[in-house]
Scaffold this motif. Structure first.
Motif, mmCIF file in Angstrom:
data_model
loop_
_atom_site.group_PDB
_atom_site.id
_atom_site.type_symbol
_atom_site.label_atom_id
_atom_site.label_comp_id
_atom_site.label_asym_id
_atom_site.label_seq_id
_atom_site.Cartn_x
_atom_site.Cartn_y
_atom_site.Cartn_z
ATOM 1 N N LYS A 153 1.017 -1.201 0.110
ATOM 2 C CA LYS A 153 0.219 0.043 -0.092
ATOM 3 C C LYS A 153 0.970 1.422 0.265
ATOM 4 C CE LYS A 153 -3.771 2.283 2.355
ATOM 5 N NZ LYS A 153 -4.538 2.494 3.763
ATOM 6 N N ASN B 162 4.569 1.740 2.007
ATOM 7 C CA ASN B 162 4.019 1.795 3.500
ATOM 8 C C ASN B 162 5.327 0.182 4.688
ATOM 9 O OD1 ASN B 162 2.654 1.171 6.379
ATOM 10 N ND2 ASN B 162 1.672 -1.066 5.446
ATOM 11 N N CYS C 193 1.715 -9.811 3.585
ATOM 12 C CA CYS C 193 1.175 -8.312 3.562
ATOM 13 C C CYS C 193 2.456 -7.742 4.988
ATOM 14 C CB CYS C 193 -0.025 -7.798 4.488
ATOM 15 S SG CYS C 193 -1.348 -8.848 3.355
ATOM 16 N N THR D 2 -5.547 -0.439 10.951
ATOM 17 C CA THR D 2 -6.204 -1.092 11.434
ATOM 18 C C THR D 2 -5.507 -2.514 11.589
ATOM 19 O OG1 THR D 2 -7.380 -1.792 9.329
ATOM 20 C CG2 THR D 2 -7.944 -0.197 10.236
ATOM 21 N N ALA D 3 -5.170 -3.091 10.887
ATOM 22 C CA ALA D 3 -3.947 -4.510 10.795
ATOM 23 C C ALA D 3 -5.059 -5.107 10.607
ATOM 24 C CB ALA D 3 -3.194 -4.754 12.189
ATOM 25 N N VAL E 136 -15.435 5.984 8.566
ATOM 26 C CA VAL E 136 -14.468 7.151 9.284
ATOM 27 C C VAL E 136 -15.138 8.260 9.602
ATOM 28 C CG1 VAL E 136 -12.298 8.514 10.070
ATOM 29 C CG2 VAL E 136 -12.385 5.334 8.821
ATOM 30 N N ARG F 272 -3.141 16.412 5.056
ATOM 31 C CA ARG F 272 -2.433 15.273 3.810
ATOM 32 C C ARG F 272 -2.236 15.978 2.972
ATOM 33 N NH1 ARG F 272 -3.633 9.854 5.260
ATOM 34 N NH2 ARG F 272 -5.065 10.080 7.113
ATOM 35 N N ASP G 166 -13.623 -0.315 3.341
ATOM 36 C CA ASP G 166 -12.966 -0.425 4.414
ATOM 37 C C ASP G 166 -12.432 -1.377 4.207
ATOM 38 O OD1 ASP G 166 -15.275 -1.794 4.309
ATOM 39 O OD2 ASP G 166 -16.346 -1.422 5.951
ATOM 40 N N THR G 167 -11.946 -1.638 5.069
ATOM 41 C CA THR G 167 -11.528 -2.929 4.960
ATOM 42 C C THR G 167 -11.574 -4.229 4.868
ATOM 43 O OG1 THR G 167 -11.476 -3.483 7.888
ATOM 44 C CG2 THR G 167 -9.373 -1.710 7.039
ATOM 45 N N THR H 35 -18.399 -0.088 7.641
ATOM 46 C CA THR H 35 -17.677 0.913 8.893
ATOM 47 C C THR H 35 -17.266 2.131 7.681
ATOM 48 O OG1 THR H 35 -15.666 0.170 8.106
ATOM 49 C CG2 THR H 35 -16.355 -1.011 10.109
ATOM 50 N N GLY I 29 -5.326 -8.321 6.269
ATOM 51 C CA GLY I 29 -3.799 -9.368 5.792
ATOM 52 C C GLY I 29 -4.855 -10.762 6.267
HETATM 53 C C1 LIG Z 1 -7.057 7.861 9.095
HETATM 54 C C2 LIG Z 1 -7.904 6.165 8.332
HETATM 55 C C3 LIG Z 1 -8.048 5.452 9.575
HETATM 56 C C4 LIG Z 1 -9.015 4.714 9.119
HETATM 57 N N1 LIG Z 1 -9.994 3.697 9.494
HETATM 58 C C5 LIG Z 1 -10.800 2.931 9.366
HETATM 59 C C6 LIG Z 1 -11.349 1.964 10.032
HETATM 60 O O1 LIG Z 1 -11.192 1.832 11.565
HETATM 61 N N2 LIG Z 1 -11.984 0.831 9.666
HETATM 62 C C7 LIG Z 1 -12.245 0.547 7.800
HETATM 63 O O2 LIG Z 1 -12.928 -0.425 7.847
HETATM 64 N N3 LIG Z 1 -11.707 1.060 7.761
HETATM 65 C C8 LIG Z 1 -10.565 3.127 7.944
HETATM 66 N N4 LIG Z 1 -9.728 3.082 6.841
HETATM 67 C C9 LIG Z 1 -9.748 3.081 5.197
HETATM 68 C C10 LIG Z 1 -8.684 2.156 5.232
HETATM 69 O O3 LIG Z 1 -7.254 2.703 5.487
HETATM 70 C C11 LIG Z 1 -8.831 0.967 4.552
HETATM 71 O O4 LIG Z 1 -9.628 0.205 4.466
HETATM 72 C C12 LIG Z 1 -7.229 0.852 3.745
HETATM 73 O O5 LIG Z 1 -7.212 0.446 2.355
HETATM 74 C C13 LIG Z 1 -7.093 -0.106 4.335
HETATM 75 O O6 LIG Z 1 -6.845 -0.320 5.685
HETATM 76 P P1 LIG Z 1 -5.923 -0.567 6.674
HETATM 77 O O7 LIG Z 1 -5.097 1.472 5.816
HETATM 78 O O8 LIG Z 1 -6.312 0.303 8.262
HETATM 79 O O9 LIG Z 1 -4.892 -1.023 6.175
HETATM 80 P P2 LIG Z 1 -3.762 -2.655 7.311
HETATM 81 O O10 LIG Z 1 -5.050 -3.432 7.139
HETATM 82 O O11 LIG Z 1 -3.461 -1.839 8.303
HETATM 83 O O12 LIG Z 1 -3.252 -2.907 6.436
HETATM 84 C C14 LIG Z 1 -2.484 -4.306 6.608
HETATM 85 C C15 LIG Z 1 -1.665 -4.843 4.944
HETATM 86 O O13 LIG Z 1 -2.683 -5.217 4.278
HETATM 87 C C16 LIG Z 1 -2.239 -4.270 2.516
HETATM 88 N N5 LIG Z 1 -3.265 -3.104 2.540
HETATM 89 C C17 LIG Z 1 -3.752 -2.522 2.922
HETATM 90 N N6 LIG Z 1 -4.314 -1.762 2.524
HETATM 91 C C18 LIG Z 1 -3.915 -2.169 0.745
HETATM 92 C C19 LIG Z 1 -3.542 -1.759 -0.861
HETATM 93 N N7 LIG Z 1 -5.242 -0.872 -0.622
HETATM 94 N N8 LIG Z 1 -3.719 -2.513 -1.761
HETATM 95 C C20 LIG Z 1 -2.430 -3.214 -1.301
HETATM 96 N N9 LIG Z 1 -2.432 -3.579 -0.485
HETATM 97 C C21 LIG Z 1 -2.632 -2.952 1.285
HETATM 98 C C22 LIG Z 1 -0.404 -3.725 3.258
HETATM 99 O O14 LIG Z 1 0.315 -5.287 2.825
HETATM 100 C C23 LIG Z 1 -0.899 -3.864 4.605
HETATM 101 O O15 LIG Z 1 0.262 -3.821 4.719
HETATM 102 C C24 LIG Z 1 -9.533 4.638 7.832
HETATM 103 C C25 LIG Z 1 -8.484 4.977 6.370
HETATM 104 C C26 LIG Z 1 -7.594 6.125 6.885
HETATM 105 C C27 LIG Z 1 -6.857 6.759 6.328
#
Ligand SMILES: Cc1cc2nc3c(=O)[nH]c(=O)nc-3n(C[C@H](O)[C@H](O)[C@H](O)COP(=O)(O)OP(=O)(O)OC[C@H]3O[C@@H](n4cnc5c(N)ncnc54)[C@H](O)[C@@H]3O)c2cc1C
Length: 268
Positions: A8, A35, A122, A131-132, A231, A27, A94-95, A229, A135
């Motif tokens: 990401k 990342n 990942c 959010t972690a 934000v 931003r 969302d995630t 979900t 993966g």
């Molecule tokens: C400030 C903020 C808060 C947010 N809070 C929420 C929330 O509470 N709940 C929610 O559902 N969504 C939330 N989102 C949306 C979220 O960022 C997106 O869904 C995002 O695509 C994935 O979540 P994450 O960044 O937390 O990924 P994480 O789960 O933290 O990522 C883990 C791993 O997954 C892989 N990954 C994640 N995104 C991608 C991608 N787009 N392409 C390829 N690999 C990827 C990477 O390997 C990464 O290291 C939030 C976004 C922002 C900017």
């Protein structure tokens, strides 16, 4: 071995400033980076490739057109091929929706590459969303076993042996293939690209995957409408003092000390 890395592009948080009026993150104009946790996953894949040179590393990212820069960084370090999943219908995911789209994209890339991936790597978490969840959700969508918080891994007898970080103790977990691993910060630094790879990466064509290519996808499960979900608010938390770690020789002594401290401070 065939490895697919999910990567990401995120804002470089060391460059993020706070708007003093709204108290939110500025931003705009903030440089984007790969990342950091994904660089650890890439390093783990590169170490497997060092040992088994016929290993193929393919990177996949979902994001805007400029996320190609993060993909090129992966190509410069160790990846062989990269794909970008992009398009309006994916916006606001969302995630849950993100991992669903990525799971469908993994299958599409397998079709395009004519091969199955043995492992999906990942990062543990993305430093913007934090959010972690992606993966583990991806593993669920694919029906694969998963190990989170991996530090290192090694291929042994058609399984991956994973050194997993625990809260107090690390452990080694054997996992059958295909699997999903999420990586956390190991005790070593990821490698840097060399100039030859960097130049080749800059020239590389990165194929795009759109929602039209993902024919199996249910449009009700992607984007804002497929996201359970939202934000609602993003703000900078107030710092509440330096904090302290209480650690005595035994758990009993630690809890007694903690109770005494909390009681002295009239918190309990
Ligand atoms: C400030 C903020 C808060 C947010 N809070 C929420 C929330 O509470 N709940 C929610 O559902 N969504 C939330 N989102 C949306 C979220 O960022 C997106 O869904 C995002 O695509 C994935 O979540 P994450 O960044 O937390 O990924 P994480 O789960 O933290 O990522 C883990 C791993 O997954 C892989 N990954 C994640 N995104 C991608 C991608 N787009 N392409 C390829 N690999 C990827 C990477 O390997 C990464 O290291 C939030 C976004 C922002 C900017």
């Amino acid at each position: 071995m065939n490895i697919l890395l999910c990567a990401k592009q995120v804002p470089d948080t060391t460059q993020v400033k706070i708007n003093p009026v709204t108290n939110t993150l500025i931003r705009d104009g903030v440089p984007a980076i790969l990342n950091p946790f994904d660089t650890y996953a890439l390093e783990a894949a590169a170490r497997i490739k060092d040992k088994y040179p016929d290993t193929k590393i393919v990177v996949l990212s979902m994001g805007p057109e400029n996320a190609k820069n993060a993909l090129k960084e992966c190509l410069a370090v160790a990846a062989d091929k990269a794909y970008l999943v992009t398009g309006r219908p994916f916006g606001g995911s969302d995630t849950l929706a993100t991992s669903y789209i990525l799971a469908n994209a993994v299958k599409k890339v397998e079709e395009l590459e004519g091969t199955k991936f043995d492992a999906i790597f990942c990062g543990k978490q993305a430093i913007d969303g934090d959010t972690a969840q992606v993966g583990p959700e991806l593993a669920e969508h694919l029906g694969y076993p998963q190990v989170t918080c991996a530090l290192e891994c090694e291929l042994k007898d058609n399984r991956l042996e994973v050194l997993k970080e625990g809260q107090d103790n690390n452990m080694i977990i054997g996992v059958r293939l295909p699997c999903v691993l999420t990586f956390t910060k190991p005790g070593f630094n990821p490698r840097y690209p060399n100039i030859r790879r960097r130049m080749a990466a800059n020239r590389a064509e990165i194929p795009i995957i759109t929602s039209e290519d993902l024919t199996e996808i249910d449009s009700a499960c992607i984007g804002l409408k497929g996201s359970p979900t939202r934000v609602k608010k993003s703000f900078v938390s107030q710092k509440k003092g330096a904090g302290m770690i209480v650690r005595e020789e035994t758990a009993e002594k630690t809890s007694a000390k903690l109770i005494a401290l909390l009681s002295d401070a009239h918190i309990i």
